[in-house]
Design a protein around this motif. Structure first.
Motif, PDB file in Angstrom:
ATOM      1  N   LYS A  24     -31.546  51.743  15.254  1.00 45.48           N
ATOM      2  CA  LYS A  24     -31.838  52.624  14.450  1.00 45.48           C
ATOM      3  C   LYS A  24     -33.728  52.364  13.427  1.00 45.48           C
ATOM      4  N   CYS A  25     -33.679  51.206  13.422  1.00 44.03           N
ATOM      5  CA  CYS A  25     -35.429  50.733  13.696  1.00 44.03           C
ATOM      6  C   CYS A  25     -36.175  50.195  14.522  1.00 44.03           C
ATOM      7  N   GLY A  26     -35.862  51.046  15.685  1.00 44.50           N
ATOM      8  CA  GLY A  26     -36.579  50.992  17.100  1.00 44.50           C
ATOM      9  C   GLY A  26     -36.238  49.500  17.701  1.00 44.50           C
ATOM     10  N   ARG A  27     -35.234  48.473  16.926  1.00 38.48           N
ATOM     11  CA  ARG A  27     -35.111  47.041  17.641  1.00 38.48           C
ATOM     12  C   ARG A  27     -34.341  47.189  18.893  1.00 38.48           C
ATOM     13  N   ILE A  28     -34.141  48.060  19.548  1.00 37.87           N
ATOM     14  CA  ILE A  28     -33.305  48.340  20.658  1.00 37.87           C
ATOM     15  C   ILE A  28     -32.234  47.307  21.000  1.00 37.87           C
ATOM     16  N   LYS A  29     -33.622  46.327  21.866  1.00 34.31           N
ATOM     17  CA  LYS A  29     -33.175  45.590  22.629  1.00 34.31           C
ATOM     18  C   LYS A  29     -32.241  44.511  21.630  1.00 34.31           C
ATOM     19  N   ASP A  30     -32.557  43.815  20.124  1.00 33.50           N
ATOM     20  CA  ASP A  30     -31.551  42.650  19.423  1.00 33.50           C
ATOM     21  C   ASP A  30     -30.036  43.761  19.800  1.00 33.50           C
ATOM     22  N   ALA A  31     -30.545  44.662  19.479  1.00 35.01           N
ATOM     23  CA  ALA A  31     -28.919  45.597  19.622  1.00 35.01           C
ATOM     24  C   ALA A  31     -28.037  45.578  19.855  1.00 35.01           C
ATOM     25  N   ALA A  32     -29.053  45.504  21.376  1.00 33.59           N
ATOM     26  CA  ALA A  32     -28.107  45.727  23.014  1.00 33.59           C
ATOM     27  C   ALA A  32     -27.631  44.086  22.931  1.00 33.59           C
ATOM     28  N   LYS A  33     -29.100  42.877  23.029  1.00 28.30           N
ATOM     29  CA  LYS A  33     -27.789  41.577  22.585  1.00 28.30           C
ATOM     30  C   LYS A  33     -26.498  41.526  22.127  1.00 28.30           C
ATOM     31  N   LEU A  34     -26.176  41.829  20.442  1.00 30.11           N
ATOM     32  CA  LEU A  34     -25.826  41.218  19.518  1.00 30.11           C
ATOM     33  C   LEU A  34     -24.546  42.083  20.399  1.00 30.11           C
ATOM     34  N   PHE A  35     -24.115  43.760  21.119  1.00 24.18           N
ATOM     35  CA  PHE A  35     -23.572  44.165  22.020  1.00 24.18           C
ATOM     36  C   PHE A  35     -23.303  44.055  22.923  1.00 24.18           C
ATOM     37  N   GLU A  36     -23.958  43.054  23.766  1.00 26.03           N
ATOM     38  CA  GLU A  36     -23.761  41.587  25.250  1.00 26.03           C
ATOM     39  C   GLU A  36     -22.661  41.230  24.821  1.00 26.03           C
ATOM     40  N   ASP A  37     -22.816  40.499  22.962  1.00 29.93           N
ATOM     41  CA  ASP A  37     -22.386  39.020  23.200  1.00 29.93           C
ATOM     42  C   ASP A  37     -20.830  39.317  22.082  1.00 29.93           C
ATOM     43  N   TYR A  38     -20.884  40.843  21.539  1.00 27.29           N
ATOM     44  CA  TYR A  38     -19.792  40.966  20.224  1.00 27.29           C
ATOM     45  C   TYR A  38     -18.423  40.827  21.675  1.00 27.29           C
ATOM     46  N   GLN A  39     -17.491  40.392  21.560  1.00 26.67           N
ATOM     47  CA  GLN A  39     -16.047  41.011  22.537  1.00 26.67           C
ATOM     48  C   GLN A  39     -15.408  41.515  21.810  1.00 26.67           C
ATOM     49  N   HIS A  40     -15.368  41.443  21.332  1.00 30.33           N
ATOM     50  CA  HIS A  40     -14.049  42.702  20.436  1.00 30.33           C
ATOM     51  C   HIS A  40     -14.292  43.690  19.931  1.00 30.33           C
TER      52      HIS A  40
ATOM     53  N   TRP B  11     -19.348  50.731  20.272  1.00 33.61           N
ATOM     54  CA  TRP B  11     -19.760  51.631  21.701  1.00 33.61           C
ATOM     55  C   TRP B  11     -20.781  53.258  20.988  1.00 33.61           C
ATOM     56  N   ASN B  12     -20.170  53.440  19.378  1.00 35.65           N
ATOM     57  CA  ASN B  12     -21.006  54.683  19.518  1.00 35.65           C
ATOM     58  C   ASN B  12     -21.925  54.653  19.019  1.00 35.65           C
ATOM     59  N   THR B  13     -22.224  53.121  18.053  1.00 33.45           N
ATOM     60  CA  THR B  13     -23.193  53.202  17.597  1.00 33.45           C
ATOM     61  C   THR B  13     -24.839  52.345  19.224  1.00 33.45           C
ATOM     62  N   MET B  14     -24.148  51.825  19.792  1.00 38.66           N
ATOM     63  CA  MET B  14     -25.381  52.145  20.772  1.00 38.66           C
ATOM     64  C   MET B  14     -25.612  52.932  21.912  1.00 38.66           C
ATOM     65  N   ILE B  15     -24.035  54.073  21.517  1.00 38.56           N
ATOM     66  CA  ILE B  15     -24.909  54.958  22.557  1.00 38.56           C
ATOM     67  C   ILE B  15     -25.934  56.047  21.224  1.00 38.56           C
ATOM     68  N   VAL B  16     -25.684  56.119  19.907  1.00 34.26           N
ATOM     69  CA  VAL B  16     -26.728  56.725  19.218  1.00 34.26           C
ATOM     70  C   VAL B  16     -27.539  56.505  19.136  1.00 34.26           C
ATOM     71  N   GLY B  17     -27.893  54.757  19.438  1.00 34.55           N
ATOM     72  CA  GLY B  17     -28.991  53.972  18.775  1.00 34.55           C
ATOM     73  C   GLY B  17     -29.570  54.135  20.418  1.00 34.55           C
ATOM     74  N   TYR B  18     -28.994  54.298  21.388  1.00 36.56           N
ATOM     75  CA  TYR B  18     -30.386  54.567  22.666  1.00 36.56           C
ATOM     76  C   TYR B  18     -30.536  56.036  22.282  1.00 36.56           C
ATOM     77  N   ILE B  19     -29.913  56.858  21.848  1.00 36.17           N
ATOM     78  CA  ILE B  19     -30.408  57.911  22.295  1.00 36.17           C
ATOM     79  C   ILE B  19     -31.408  58.142  20.940  1.00 36.17           C
ATOM     80  N   HIS B  20     -31.777  57.480  19.702  1.00 38.27           N
ATOM     81  CA  HIS B  20     -31.972  57.995  19.091  1.00 38.27           C
ATOM     82  C   HIS B  20     -33.617  57.998  19.648  1.00 38.27           C
ATOM     83  N   PHE B  21     -33.541  55.691  20.216  1.00 34.35           N
ATOM     84  CA  PHE B  21     -34.735  55.871  20.767  1.00 34.35           C
ATOM     85  C   PHE B  21     -35.538  56.449  21.688  1.00 34.35           C
TER      86      PHE B  21
END
Length: 830
Positions: A404-420, A426-436
């Motif tokens: 939501k703060c425009g740091r979509i790459k940092d969010a994507a890295k957390l998403f890729e690194d998180y295993q569980h 998933w919803n957080t990242m989908i909404v994040g990309y739409i917001h971006f």
């Protein structure tokens, strides 16, 4: 620390007293330290020394447990082992219970395994230790072993089994245990009955729980409280209040858990006055200081009181543990008071209360709302420090902050690194990309989510439907709609609202209305979406009918509602209705006009030629006029060819946004309409010096999931030869049907023949030629255009729809145009 044992001294004085006398004296001594010193020191006047047996050791162990002194008990155990482990079964069970309560499960388990004989108490005690350590499978194994070895099944065994089942999430299997309890006649036991009530409560079986409650012979306070909590937890609020009243009449005084359940029932019934009475009762009994009652009061006053009451209750809580802090931070974060939430989080840190995962998640949510990415990064560092970065709630909240703060790459890295990952991740990242603004990545992630068999929720579907609406990709929207039907989400209000928005923005207003009519429940967003949809399609009368229905159904209009209503009036030229609703908004609903409302009114007045009234309205606005207001006035000036007022409007816009490209173009168009080519050249020179480039006319059309774009005069499309051939055929046929070119949109000084050629390469006509070539005969052709459709293209589209008997839908920068059988839905008013 008193030295515990001196075995040689104790042994040398073993003949002075009898074992019975020692045991009796240990049990009767009022001061623990006196007993400990007298027994364990060589200079005791009461007992110079003695040889202790299992009864004496058992008595001493009980005193250790009573005084919460596991250290002494462990020392005593060491002495017992040295003396040949002389403990009997009773004393061994006491020692094992001490280890369990001290959290020393491995010692308790070892002692259990070494016991030469065991009884029911032994098994129940060690099973409780496994439950405390969250080792539920082991606890079940111990209790099963108890039954296999033929030990007595008493009330303690059954309560332990039921507790394990509830803790494991297997409460629904409690009915099998219930059968055994019934067979042994223990169902009337208050202890066992309360455990059964708890199990049935977790399953939502309130009727079964009430049957158990009614069958308990001697109900105690815990039983009444368990049944009240059962009703409250399962939203049977009236039953909870009725039972609470009966409990008081039976002479039982409520405890902290009773108050907590009753407060929840009051909240569910919206009975604030009754809740204040319960609050008074809690004050009389001093239970308002209990953490559970305190949190219940906080929740109540957060919902129905004012913020002053909430703060007062919070401040008066004597022990503000992490639960109370987390609750307050969460409520502030969820009620658009994010700054207050962050201030409270700071105070919590200053009070040296350690945050838990829920505290961090709420604080991060507040950071996301305020856009404070720097504070979010600091909290991220603290999360890493305390090791909560692997928690699902915290991880999702961190992604939300960065997204939501425009740091979509940092969010994507957390998403890729998180295993569980879960569906929220998933919803957080989908909404994040739409917001971006990266809708393509959002949709790709949605498809990947489905491939990974992650169940989509209403948040997922509403988000991707809004994404499809933003791209106006009808085919994708229909596919997503099919998925919502397949997964039984089409009746969900949030998803239904998104479907209305998607169909409206994709040009299918009839389908949007069909979804609206089929909704079981509508909220304010549903009505607003339908009103805005009709407004967008120029169907002002239908929009106002929906608004009338909204009022009749008792749904209160909001600021957004009146933006849609006034926009509908502006798009349909309904001056009298628009002015009436503008006044009604203030007089009848107490809604102060915002800039969006004024913008709608300026466009309504200006589009109908009341430019002086539009200017007067702008002058009367209590706040500083925005760029959008002057743009609305400038657009009206272009339509009515008011050069002087258009020049003033453009000047106001350029003072606020010097690089605004559309203003330069509109002002240039005004001069070109008046054939003031000198001023046109001056505007173009100014644009060049400022580095402002004119946006080319672009149109898009979707075919089989692929979007094809066309620019005015562009010949780069691989099928352009076919497209131009179709358009030439249409030019001939329209000429024969009476088409006469309108050269006014061609604002360059060229011959008429060249102007006509220029008109036939407008982007929407190129898209139309492609659509006629690629789409099945008789199907609708849907085109999106980034600029306002010109008068000649508008007239041509009407004629073509009649000649070919094809419906053509064009969405320009302002609204939709439905061309059908020679008529446009806008009524030639746009």
């Amino acid at each position: 620390m008193i030295r515990l044992f001196r075995p040689r001294t104790l042994h040398s004085y073993s003949n002075f007293v009898t074992h019975h006398k020692i045991t009796t004296w240990i049990c009767s001594t009022q001061c623990w330290f006196s007993a400990q010193a007298a027994i364990l020191t060589p200079t005791s006047m009461e007992f110079p020394s003695a040889e202790f047996d299992s009864h004496a050791y058992g008595a001493l162990l009980r005193r250790c447990i009573q005084n919460d002194d596991p250290i002494t008990a462990m020392g005593l155990h060491c002495e017992i082992i040295k003396r040949g482990n002389c403990l009997d079964l009773f004393a061994t069970n006491i020692l094992m219970d001490m280890y369990v309560k001290a959290g020393l499960l491995s010692d308790a388990s070892k002692l259990f395994d070494e016991m030469p004989e065991r009884n029911t108490v032994s098994f129940v005690t060690v099973s409780q230790g496994y439950v405390q350590s969250q080792q539920f499978v082991e606890a079940v194994g111990i209790l099963s072993r108890l039954h296999r070895e033929g030990h007595e099944l008493n009330e303690f065994v059954f309560t332990s089994i039921l507790k394990v089942l509830v803790s494991m999430g297997w409460a629904e299997f409690g009915w099998t245990i219930h059968g055994c309890i019934y067979k042994l006649g223990l169902d009337s036991n208050a202890f066992v009955g309360t455990a059964l009530i708890d199990a049935y409560s977790v399953c939502g079986s309130t009727d079964s729980a009430r049957e158990i409650f009614d069958g308990i012979a001697c109900k105690d306070m815990v039983t009444w409280t368990g049944m009240v909590a059962c009703y409250s937890e399962n939203n049977c609020f009236e039953e909870a209040m009725e039972l609470f009243s009966r409990m008081r009449m039976a002479g039982f005084e409520p405890n902290n858990f009773t108050f907590s359940g009753v407060l929840k029932a009051c909240l569910g019934l919206e009975a604030f006055d009754v809740a204040k009475g319960v609050h008074g009762c809690a004050l009389k009994t001093n239970y308002e200081q209990d953490i559970y009652v305190g949190v219940g009061l906080l929740e109540l006053y957060t919902e129905y009181g004012d913020i002053g009451d909430v703060k007062k209750i919070f401040e008066e809580m004597p022990k503000k543990d992490v639960i109370a802090w987390s609750f307050m931070i969460s409520r502030f974060a969820q009620n658009d008071q994010s700054e207050e939430a962050l201030k409270l989080f700071s105070k919590m840190r200053q009070a040296f209360v350690a945050p838990n995962q829920f505290t961090f998640a709420s604080a991060l949510q507040a950071c996301a709302t305020t856009g404070d990415v720097e504070l979010g990064k600091q909290i991220h560092g603290l999360v890493l420090k305390v090791g909560l970065d692997s928690d699902i709630f915290v991880s999702n909240a961190l992604m939300g902050v960065y997204a939501k703060c425009g740091r979509i790459k940092d969010a994507a890295k957390l998403f890729e690194d998180y295993q569980h990952k879960n569906e929220v991740t998933w919803n957080t990242m989908i909404v994040g990309y739409i917001h971006f603004g990266d809708i393509e990545k959002a949709l790709n992630l949605f498809f990947k989510m489905l491939e990974n068999c992650i169940e989509a929720t209403e948040v997922t579907y509403s988000s991707v439907l809004h994404a499809a609406a933003g791209l106006a990709t009808l085919e994708l929207g229909i596919q997503i709609h099919s998925l919502t039907v397949k997964n039984s989400y089409e009746e969900n209000t949030v998803v239904g609202n998104a479907l209305i928005d998607m169909y409206a923005k994709c040009g299918r207003i009839k389908d949007a209305r069909l979804v609206f009519d089929m909704m079981n429940e509508r909220d304010g967003v549903s009505w607003n979406a339908m009103i805005s949809g009709y407004s967008m399609h120029g169907l002002g009368v239908e929009a106002l009918k929906i608004f009338q229905m909204m009022q009749e159904r008792g749904c209160k209009p909001t600021t957004v509602t009146f933006v849609g209503v006034l926009s509908a009036c502006g798009n349909s030229g309904l001056l009298d209705q628009g002015q009436a609703y503008f006044q009604s908004m203030v007089q009848d609903y107490g809604i102060e006009p915002c800039l969006e409302h004024y913008c709608c009114m300026v466009w309504l007045l200006g589009r109908l030629g009341h430019l002086d009234k539009a200017v007067k309205l702008i002058e009367d606005i209590p706040c500083k006029p925005s760029v959008m207001l002057w743009r609305a006035l400038l657009g009206a000036c272009v339509i009515h060819k008011n050069v002087e007022l258009g020049r003033i409007s453009a000047q106001r816009i350029l003072e606020m946004e010097p690089q605004d490209e559309s203003t330069h173009v509109l002002l240039s168009n005004i001069y070109a309409t008046e054939r003031s080519w000198k001023d046109v050249r001056s505007i173009r020179k100014s644009m060049k010096s400022k580095g402002v480039k004119k946006e080319p006319g672009l149109s898009w059309i979707e075919n089989q999931g692929t979007v094809h774009s066309f620019a005015v005069g562009d010949g780069s499309h691989p099928e352009m030869r076919v497209i131009k051939g179709i358009l030439e055929c249409l030019r001939i046929r329209t000429r024969k049907s009476g088409y006469v070119p309108n050269y006014s949109p061609v604002l360059i000084d060229i011959e008429d023949d060249e102007k006509e050629r220029h008109l036939w390469v407008h982007s929407e006509r190129l898209a139309l030629g492609f659509g006629l070539f690629r789409t099945p005969p008789g199907s609708d052709i849907r085109i999106i255009k980034n600029l306002r459709i010109c008068v000649d293209c508008h007239a041509t589209m009407k004629l073509i729809s009649k000649i070919l008997q094809r419906d053509i839908v064009i969405r320009d920068m302002n609204r939709f145009h439905h061309f059908q059988d020679g008529i446009c839905s806008c009524g030639d008013y746009w």
